[in-house]
Write an enzyme that holds these catalytic residues in place. Structure first.
Site, PDB file in Angstrom:
ATOM      1  N   ARG A  91       0.834  -1.198  -0.036  1.00  0.00           N
ATOM      2  CA  ARG A  91       0.191   0.200  -0.216  1.00  0.00           C
ATOM      3  C   ARG A  91       0.819   1.206   0.008  1.00  0.00           C
ATOM      4  O   ARG A  91       1.483   1.436   0.888  1.00  0.00           O
ATOM      5  CB  ARG A  91      -0.934   0.097   1.149  1.00  0.00           C
ATOM      6  N   ASP A 112      -3.571   2.995  13.953  1.00  0.00           N
ATOM      7  CA  ASP A 112      -2.844   3.839  12.870  1.00  0.00           C
ATOM      8  C   ASP A 112      -3.218   5.056  12.925  1.00  0.00           C
ATOM      9  O   ASP A 112      -4.235   5.459  13.276  1.00  0.00           O
ATOM     10  CB  ASP A 112      -2.717   2.903  11.487  1.00  0.00           C
TER      11      ASP A 112
END
Length: 557
Positions: free
Chosen positions: A185, A473
């Site tokens: 990603r 996150d």
């Protein structure tokens, strides 16, 4: 000497060359950085920027217009000009590439060597190798993350933990017979890489695109090796907001395949539907990427953040309660996930479910048992709804999640063939944020605490952070600071009648700074300043990471 490049690197496919645009590396060159920042790879970055950086800026401008329109009362809707795409029942997407046929459990995590080895030994079907929300984009993390992936793909990654006074360092290596398929990603379109500068033909100097840097270096070095390994160059694409953005990625993929001389359609992307505008264009996103797309993912935490961001100024009816109460069963989240599964399976794409981020607490088995029960219920719901796979953040959650998907899938690798004709989601259902629960003092304090603790770690170079038994996150910090901003600007009160004002939140901020364990070299004072900038000022920054990266993220020597 810092690498620079102009024009093209040699390629097996003859392409038109040009002169003028250049890439310059301004970051410090550490050990083995020259293996990633080769002249040929840097030349590829130069070409990506020459062809696509201008259109990246156009798409970012489109985002600003969309947010302005929503903020001024124009709700998103299913587009009239693309109705023919949704109504055409014939087209299908490329679907799974080699190694992506079974995605029932995917583990996520950053790309430092130890986390890379843990992920590859985890037993998951797929590893989301995250250079985005789970990585703090220090120069060290960006390039050494690429080195970790470079070595792992070639079967030679090892890591030795630092030795202590009482114990030698421990060596870690990949021991699993079958490792997860890697899906990398890259950073979203909004982020830049300030250690790489791009100069265009007109002599204008820009910070490079974080997306193009992360994608370009990984693809250039690893595409052919991944194919030789029986897999392929696969990517998770984050924070898209429109089919025009998807078209841009598709053209980048097509150009890149031609550049290195691999067949068209070798790249496979999975797009995270984690913004409100993208939820209204799922089919169009699939269509634009149809030669390169494997599926969509329900990026639920960022999706909540996107809802708050877009509707933060639209009045009290768009105010959400405590973050913990915004579950997957509330109306707008339920509509979004149901539509995602139906849309994916209609077009032959995989539907991948959301994150379970619990970290087992080995000192409190009862907490762990209750959390595992919640994870199992969440995954049972996803598998029953038709999702083909799901995310976890910790290896111990893999058996819990897999058991629920095994119960539904059996020996089948996926359930893409399961259609959902009974699902009929209307635009107003995607905007139904009525939950009917209060904001609590504990909820406001929790948001301030989690945001400050996460930002502090992020400023020290940690993007995946254990907080209160959860692996957090950037998305959690974004929700937390956005809710605080909205509660203040919408003149909300807590359940006990206390107005949520800047002064009230400043008091909570002081309380949080008194609660945390300070240590030499901590960044809590800087984190508090970032929090003030993104949650307590009149302006609302689109992403807290933009503010933190520009002003506060400094690489340690």
């Amino acid at each position: 000497m810092t690498p620079t490049a102009t024009g093209f690197a040699p390629t097996t496919t003859p392409l038109h060359t040009h002169t003028g645009p250049a890439i310059e590396i301004t970051g410090r060159m550490g050990p083995r950085y020259d293996e990633i920042l080769t002249p040929e790879a840097v030349a590829f970055l130069a070409e990506l920027h020459h062809r696509f950086s201008g259109r990246r800026h156009d798409r970012l401008a489109d985002r600003m217009r969309t947010r302005y329109e929503i903020g001024n009362g124009r709700d998103p809707k299913f587009r009239d000009d693309t109705a023919h795409i949704r109504e055409d029942a014939e087209w299908q997407v490329a679907g799974a590439g080699p190694g992506l046929e079974d995605r029932r459990v995917e583990i996520t995590g950053p790309t430092d060597p130890k986390m890379t080895i843990n992920a590859l030994n985890s037993g998951a079907k797929v590893w989301l190798a995250d250079q985005e929300d789970a990585t703090s984009p220090t120069w060290k993390n960006v390039i050494e993350g690429q080195l970790s992936l470079f070595d792992a793909i070639r079967g030679r990654l090892t890591f030795t933990s630092p030795a202590s006074e009482t114990a030698p360092g421990k060596e870690y290596r990949v021991t699993a017979e079958r490792t997860p398929t890697i899906v990398m990603r890259p950073r979203g379109w909004h982020l830049v890489e300030k250690h790489i500068r791009y100069t265009d033909r007109a002599g204008r100097d820009f910070a490079a695109s974080g997306s193009l840097v992360d994608f370009g270096l990984y693809f250039f070095h690893n595409a052919k090796q991944l194919i030789a390994n029986g897999r392929g160059p696969y990517f998770y694409i984050a924070k898209l907001e429109s089919s025009e953005e998807a078209r841009l990625w598709d053209e980048i993929f097509t150009f890149s395949e031609e550049y290195v001389g691999i067949p068209h359609g070798t790249i496979r992307a999975t797009v995270l539907i984690e913004t409100l505008p993208a939820a209204f264009e799922m089919e169009e996103i699939l269509f634009e990427l149809r030669d390169h797309i494997a599926g969509l993912n329900a990026g639920r935490w960022d999706y909540i953040f996107s809802m708050i961001k877009n509707y933060r100024g639209r009045g009290a009816r768009f105010v959400l309660p405590d973050r913990s109460q915004v579950t997957m069963t509330v109306p707008f989240m339920r509509a979004y996930t149901e539509l995602l599964v139906k849309t994916c399976h209609k077009r032959g794409a995989f539907a991948i479910g959301g994150m379970s981020a619990f970290i087992p607490n080995r000192r409190d088995p009862e907490v762990t048992e209750r959390a595992f029960e919640k994870v199992a219920a969440d995954k049972k719901r996803e598998a029953g709804d038709g999702f083909d796979g799901t995310w976890v953040a910790h290896p111990d959650l893999i058996p819990v999640a897999q058991a629920e998907f095994d119960a539904v899938l059996g020996d089948r690798p996926n359930q893409v063939d399961r259609q959902r004709p009974e699902v009929d989601v209307q635009a107003e259902q995607l905007l139904d944020v009525h939950i009917g629960l209060p904001i609590t003092a504990e909820g406001v304090h929790g948001n301030v605490s989690v945001a400050v603790r996460y930002i502090e770690a992020w400023l020290r170079g940690l993007g995946a952070v254990a907080i209160d038994n959860l692996m957090e996150d950037a998305a959690t910090a974004e929700i937390s600071r956005s809710q605080v901003w909205q509660w203040i600007h919408q003149d909300r009160e807590t359940e006990d009648g206390t107005r949520i004002t800047r002064e009230y939140v400043e008091g909570l901020l002081a309380r949080v700074l008194g609660e945390v364990d300070r240590f030499e070299g901590d960044r809590f004072d800087d984190a508090a300043e970032v929090f003030r900038e993104v949650a307590l000022r009149d302006e609302f920054p689109a992403f807290l990471t933009l503010t933190a990266y520009a002003k506060h993220l400094v690489d340690a020597d």
